[in-house]
Design a protein around this motif. Structure first.
Motif, PDB file in Angstrom:
ATOM      1  N   VAL A  27      13.052  -6.219 -33.161  1.00 45.04           N
ATOM      2  CA  VAL A  27      12.688  -4.881 -33.648  1.00 45.04           C
ATOM      3  C   VAL A  27      13.101  -3.763 -32.688  1.00 45.04           C
ATOM      4  CG1 VAL A  27      10.783  -3.400 -34.353  1.00 45.04           C
ATOM      5  CG2 VAL A  27      10.877  -5.771 -35.145  1.00 45.04           C
ATOM      6  N   PRO A  28      12.696  -3.788 -31.396  1.00 51.82           N
ATOM      7  CA  PRO A  28      13.105  -2.667 -30.532  1.00 51.82           C
ATOM      8  C   PRO A  28      14.610  -2.566 -30.347  1.00 51.82           C
ATOM      9  CG  PRO A  28      12.088  -4.416 -29.236  1.00 51.82           C
ATOM     10  CD  PRO A  28      11.863  -4.756 -30.675  1.00 51.82           C
ATOM     11  N   LEU A  29      15.298  -3.715 -30.322  1.00 54.26           N
ATOM     12  CA  LEU A  29      16.742  -3.693 -30.133  1.00 54.26           C
ATOM     13  C   LEU A  29      17.449  -3.065 -31.335  1.00 54.26           C
ATOM     14  CD1 LEU A  29      19.124  -4.451 -28.324  1.00 54.26           C
ATOM     15  CD2 LEU A  29      19.158  -6.696 -29.431  1.00 54.26           C
ATOM     16  N   VAL A  30      17.070  -3.465 -32.540  1.00 55.98           N
ATOM     17  CA  VAL A  30      17.701  -2.924 -33.747  1.00 55.98           C
ATOM     18  C   VAL A  30      17.382  -1.438 -33.900  1.00 55.98           C
ATOM     19  CG1 VAL A  30      17.694  -3.017 -36.276  1.00 55.98           C
ATOM     20  CG2 VAL A  30      17.796  -5.130 -34.946  1.00 55.98           C
ATOM     21  N   VAL A  31      16.131  -1.059 -33.630  1.00 59.02           N
ATOM     22  CA  VAL A  31      15.765   0.354 -33.748  1.00 59.02           C
ATOM     23  C   VAL A  31      16.579   1.194 -32.767  1.00 59.02           C
ATOM     24  CG1 VAL A  31      13.902   2.028 -33.379  1.00 59.02           C
ATOM     25  CG2 VAL A  31      13.460  -0.081 -34.652  1.00 59.02           C
ATOM     26  N   TYR A  32      16.753   0.701 -31.544  1.00 54.75           N
ATOM     27  CA  TYR A  32      17.545   1.470 -30.582  1.00 54.75           C
ATOM     28  C   TYR A  32      19.022   1.510 -30.981  1.00 54.75           C
ATOM     29  CZ  TYR A  32      19.915   3.065 -26.455  1.00 54.75           C
ATOM     30  OH  TYR A  32      20.728   3.773 -25.613  1.00 54.75           O
ATOM     31  N   GLN A  33      19.559   0.376 -31.442  1.00 65.10           N
ATOM     32  CA  GLN A  33      20.962   0.353 -31.845  1.00 65.10           C
ATOM     33  C   GLN A  33      21.229   1.316 -33.002  1.00 65.10           C
ATOM     34  OE1 GLN A  33      21.559  -3.816 -32.677  1.00 65.10           O
ATOM     35  NE2 GLN A  33      22.358  -4.255 -30.640  1.00 65.10           N
ATOM     36  N   GLN A  34      20.279   1.438 -33.915  1.00 63.96           N
ATOM     37  CA  GLN A  34      20.480   2.287 -35.081  1.00 63.96           C
ATOM     38  C   GLN A  34      20.229   3.759 -34.793  1.00 63.96           C
ATOM     39  OE1 GLN A  34      21.559   1.161 -38.174  1.00 63.96           O
ATOM     40  NE2 GLN A  34      21.846  -0.810 -37.173  1.00 63.96           N
ATOM     41  N   THR A  35      19.364   4.050 -33.808  1.00 67.73           N
ATOM     42  CA  THR A  35      18.994   5.448 -33.560  1.00 67.73           C
ATOM     43  C   THR A  35      19.531   5.995 -32.239  1.00 67.73           C
ATOM     44  OG1 THR A  35      16.910   4.865 -32.459  1.00 67.73           O
ATOM     45  CG2 THR A  35      16.863   5.105 -34.866  1.00 67.73           C
ATOM     46  N   GLY A  36      19.807   5.098 -31.266  1.00 69.81           N
ATOM     47  CA  GLY A  36      20.238   5.545 -29.947  1.00 69.81           C
ATOM     48  C   GLY A  36      19.161   6.288 -29.184  1.00 69.81           C
ATOM     49  N   ALA A  38      15.309   6.083 -27.188  1.00 67.45           N
ATOM     50  CA  ALA A  38      14.149   5.343 -26.682  1.00 67.45           C
ATOM     51  C   ALA A  38      12.861   5.819 -27.347  1.00 67.45           C
ATOM     52  CB  ALA A  38      14.047   5.510 -25.167  1.00 67.45           C
ATOM     53  N   SER A  39      12.849   7.086 -27.794  1.00 65.80           N
ATOM     54  CA  SER A  39      11.654   7.614 -28.457  1.00 65.80           C
ATOM     55  C   SER A  39      11.325   6.818 -29.715  1.00 65.80           C
ATOM     56  CB  SER A  39      11.868   9.088 -28.826  1.00 65.80           C
ATOM     57  OG  SER A  39      11.983   9.881 -27.672  1.00 65.80           O
ATOM     58  N   TRP A  40      12.337   6.519 -30.508  1.00 70.34           N
ATOM     59  CA  TRP A  40      12.094   5.772 -31.743  1.00 70.34           C
ATOM     60  C   TRP A  40      11.675   4.334 -31.455  1.00 70.34           C
ATOM     61  CZ3 TRP A  40      10.860   7.944 -35.986  1.00 70.34           C
ATOM     62  CH2 TRP A  40      11.374   9.184 -36.334  1.00 70.34           C
ATOM     63  N   THR A  41      12.230   3.731 -30.396  1.00 69.98           N
ATOM     64  CA  THR A  41      11.778   2.378 -30.047  1.00 69.98           C
ATOM     65  C   THR A  41      10.318   2.410 -29.602  1.00 69.98           C
ATOM     66  OG1 THR A  41      12.559   2.567 -27.757  1.00 69.98           O
ATOM     67  CG2 THR A  41      14.100   1.671 -29.363  1.00 69.98           C
ATOM     68  N   GLY A  42       9.919   3.495 -28.910  1.00 72.45           N
ATOM     69  CA  GLY A  42       8.524   3.626 -28.504  1.00 72.45           C
ATOM     70  C   GLY A  42       7.591   3.761 -29.689  1.00 72.45           C
ATOM     71  N   ILE A  43       8.011   4.546 -30.691  1.00 65.70           N
ATOM     72  CA  ILE A  43       7.184   4.707 -31.893  1.00 65.70           C
ATOM     73  C   ILE A  43       7.068   3.383 -32.646  1.00 65.70           C
ATOM     74  CG2 ILE A  43       7.103   5.813 -34.161  1.00 65.70           C
ATOM     75  CD1 ILE A  43       8.315   8.305 -32.786  1.00 65.70           C
ATOM     76  N   ALA A  44       8.179   2.643 -32.751  1.00 65.20           N
ATOM     77  CA  ALA A  44       8.132   1.330 -33.411  1.00 65.20           C
ATOM     78  C   ALA A  44       7.184   0.391 -32.677  1.00 65.20           C
ATOM     79  CB  ALA A  44       9.538   0.733 -33.474  1.00 65.20           C
ATOM     80  N   PHE A  45       7.224   0.411 -31.341  1.00 62.39           N
ATOM     81  CA  PHE A  45       6.343  -0.434 -30.546  1.00 62.39           C
ATOM     82  C   PHE A  45       4.884  -0.020 -30.749  1.00 62.39           C
ATOM     83  CE2 PHE A  45       4.081  -1.445 -26.604  1.00 62.39           C
ATOM     84  CZ  PHE A  45       4.395  -2.784 -26.451  1.00 62.39           C
ATOM     85  N   PHE A  46       4.631   1.285 -30.828  1.00 59.46           N
ATOM     86  CA  PHE A  46       3.269   1.790 -31.068  1.00 59.46           C
ATOM     87  C   PHE A  46       2.707   1.249 -32.380  1.00 59.46           C
ATOM     88  CE2 PHE A  46       0.915   5.087 -33.448  1.00 59.46           C
ATOM     89  CZ  PHE A  46      -0.247   5.114 -32.697  1.00 59.46           C
ATOM     90  N   VAL A  47       3.498   1.313 -33.455  1.00 60.49           N
ATOM     91  CA  VAL A  47       3.028   0.860 -34.767  1.00 60.49           C
ATOM     92  C   VAL A  47       2.735  -0.630 -34.746  1.00 60.49           C
ATOM     93  CG1 VAL A  47       3.670   0.572 -37.185  1.00 60.49           C
ATOM     94  CG2 VAL A  47       4.203   2.718 -36.007  1.00 60.49           C
ATOM     95  N   GLU A  48       3.660  -1.416 -34.173  1.00 66.01           N
ATOM     96  CA  GLU A  48       3.508  -2.873 -34.184  1.00 66.01           C
ATOM     97  C   GLU A  48       2.306  -3.318 -33.359  1.00 66.01           C
ATOM     98  OE1 GLU A  48       3.783  -6.986 -33.067  1.00 66.01           O
ATOM     99  OE2 GLU A  48       4.075  -5.330 -31.663  1.00 66.01           O
ATOM    100  N   THR A  49       2.163  -2.767 -32.141  1.00 64.58           N
ATOM    101  CA  THR A  49       1.089  -3.230 -31.271  1.00 64.58           C
ATOM    102  C   THR A  49      -0.271  -2.705 -31.699  1.00 64.58           C
ATOM    103  OG1 THR A  49       1.604  -1.404 -29.757  1.00 64.58           O
ATOM    104  CG2 THR A  49       2.549  -3.568 -29.243  1.00 64.58           C
TER     105      THR A  49
END
Length: 403
Positions: A27-36, A38-49
């Motif tokens: 999940v964090p890898l794909v989100v970062y690859q698609q958006t470039g 770190a903010s979006w990877t942080g938001i994805a991590f927030f939702v999941e955890t």
């Protein structure tokens, strides 16, 4: 037959953990690859955890009330269905909607993973009645760690061959095979398994109120919660930013990121083996692990070379489990045995709420792939929380209560 019987249960645990780790890597890898970003990877991590940890108290109550084997099998089936739904959505949607679907799948799987973890904790003392419980726990932990070691490798290999939707399909298949192994074990098992208790007339708030009363009144429990919350600030921000920091800021490949994740799991096993062999006096276990986590967090915050970042990452990931041993042993001594399950569920929630908050902080404060400022602030937050606990402990020692 007995050996096959054992392997089917532990193999099911391994495959289930493997599938979870594939998702945590993906999940964090794909989100970062698609958006470039770190903010979006942080938001994805927030939702999941957040969903994963908020579910702990409710899942703890469920495990007291319903047969844990049924809950464990349901958790694996529901995770497989969630992955298949994400697979279908990933092919039907494009761009941001597809990423939203991936994050929602991750959040749903987090809740069902929590259900499985709590059910397994209730079930473990009953699965092999003829064996020492310590031996059963050790084998279950080995299965978990093997899944954690293999997860990043399997995910990276799958991503090299297929798009991320295909990797979701692999996770679904792993959950299905894990459930098949558990079903075979259940048919062969001859002993009694816990069936839960009839609590149809009892409010959901009764066990939660008991747990909260213990947290408020039992001496020593609140400092442990505060220390664990501080550690999870650094663990959370490390996990939320690792993909962006390694593949973005430091310019490493996806394969290097997978190798770092695998190395983290290996170091965790080595640290746990060391903890088991050394006799720790007093609070030495907690002091050493907390200090090394702080050092590792600062190294990840200001690393300008991949090797420096990797060493900091390994300190954070490896010694998190060492600190976890200290915290769990402390809880075991403090919480009354008859209320341990319900109280632990609430304590785990409070311990880990700072992980999704760390992800949210990354989402708000990171600049592109650079999350060094956010990491620094949260590491300092961990240092302040630890210092406050030490100061309060010394203050109470100097001014004991009289009754």
């Amino acid at each position: 037959m007995a050996r096959t019987h054992h392997l089917s249960f532990y193999g099911s645990l391994l495959l289930s953990r493997l599938a979870d780790q594939v998702l945590l890597f993906l999940v964090p890898l794909v989100v970062y690859q698609q958006t470039g970003s770190a903010s979006w990877t942080g938001i994805a991590f927030f939702v999941e955890t957040l969903t994963r940890f908020v579910a702990f108290p409710m899942c703890g109550v469920l495990s007291d009330r319903h047969p844990p084997m049924r809950l464990l099998r349901q958790s694996q089936a529901l995770r497989a269905l969630s992955c298949m739904a994400g697979l279908a959505a990933g092919f039907a949607l494009e761009g941001q909607p597809a990423l939203v679907a991936l994050v929602l799948v991750s959040a749903a799987c987090g809740v069902f993973t929590t259900q499985g973890v709590m059910a397994r904790e209730v079930l473990l003392p009953h699965i092999f009645p003829g064996e020492r419980f310590e031996r059963v726990l050790a084998h279950a932990q080995i299965a978990n760690q093997l899944g954690m070691v293999a997860g990043p490798v399997v995910a990276a290999a799958a991503l090299a061959m297929w798009p991320w939707q295909g990797v979701l399909g692999c996770s679904a298949l792993l959950f299905i095979v894990a459930d098949a192994g558990l079903a075979w074990w259940q048919r062969q098992h001859t002993g009694d398994l816990p069936q839960g208790r009839n609590a149809s007339g009892e409010s959901w708030w009764v066990p939660l109120r008991i747990a909260l009363q213990h947290i408020a009144r039992l001496p020593g429990l609140k400092p442990l919660i505060a220390l664990a919350a501080g550690v999870n600030l650094v663990v959370g921000v490390t996990q939320a930013t690792a993909a962006a920091m390694v593949t973005g800021l430091l310019g490493q490949s996806d394969a290097r990121y997978a190798q770092l994740q695998t190395a983290g799991a290996v170091v965790t096993v080595l640290v746990l083996a060391w903890v088991a062999r050394v006799h720790w006096r007093g609070h030495a276990l907690g002091v050493w692990s907390y200090t090394l986590l702080l050092v590792g967090g600062l190294m990840t915050a200001w690393a300008v070379h991949p090797l420096v970042y990797a060493l900091g990452f390994l300190l954070v990931i490896g010694f998190d489990k060492m600190f976890s041993v200290y915290i769990r042993a402390g809880r075991q001594r403090i919480i009354p045995p008859q209320d341990f399950g319900k109280t632990s569920g609430v304590v785990v929630l409070l311990n880990n709420l700072t992980q999704p908050l760390a992800g949210l902080a990354v989402g708000v404060g990171a600049q592109g792939a650079d999350a060094r400022g956010v990491i620094t602030v949260l590491v300092l937050g961990m240092a302040l929380m630890g210092g406050a606990v030490v100061w309060r402990g010394r203050n109470n020692a100097d001014h004991p209560r009289t009754g």
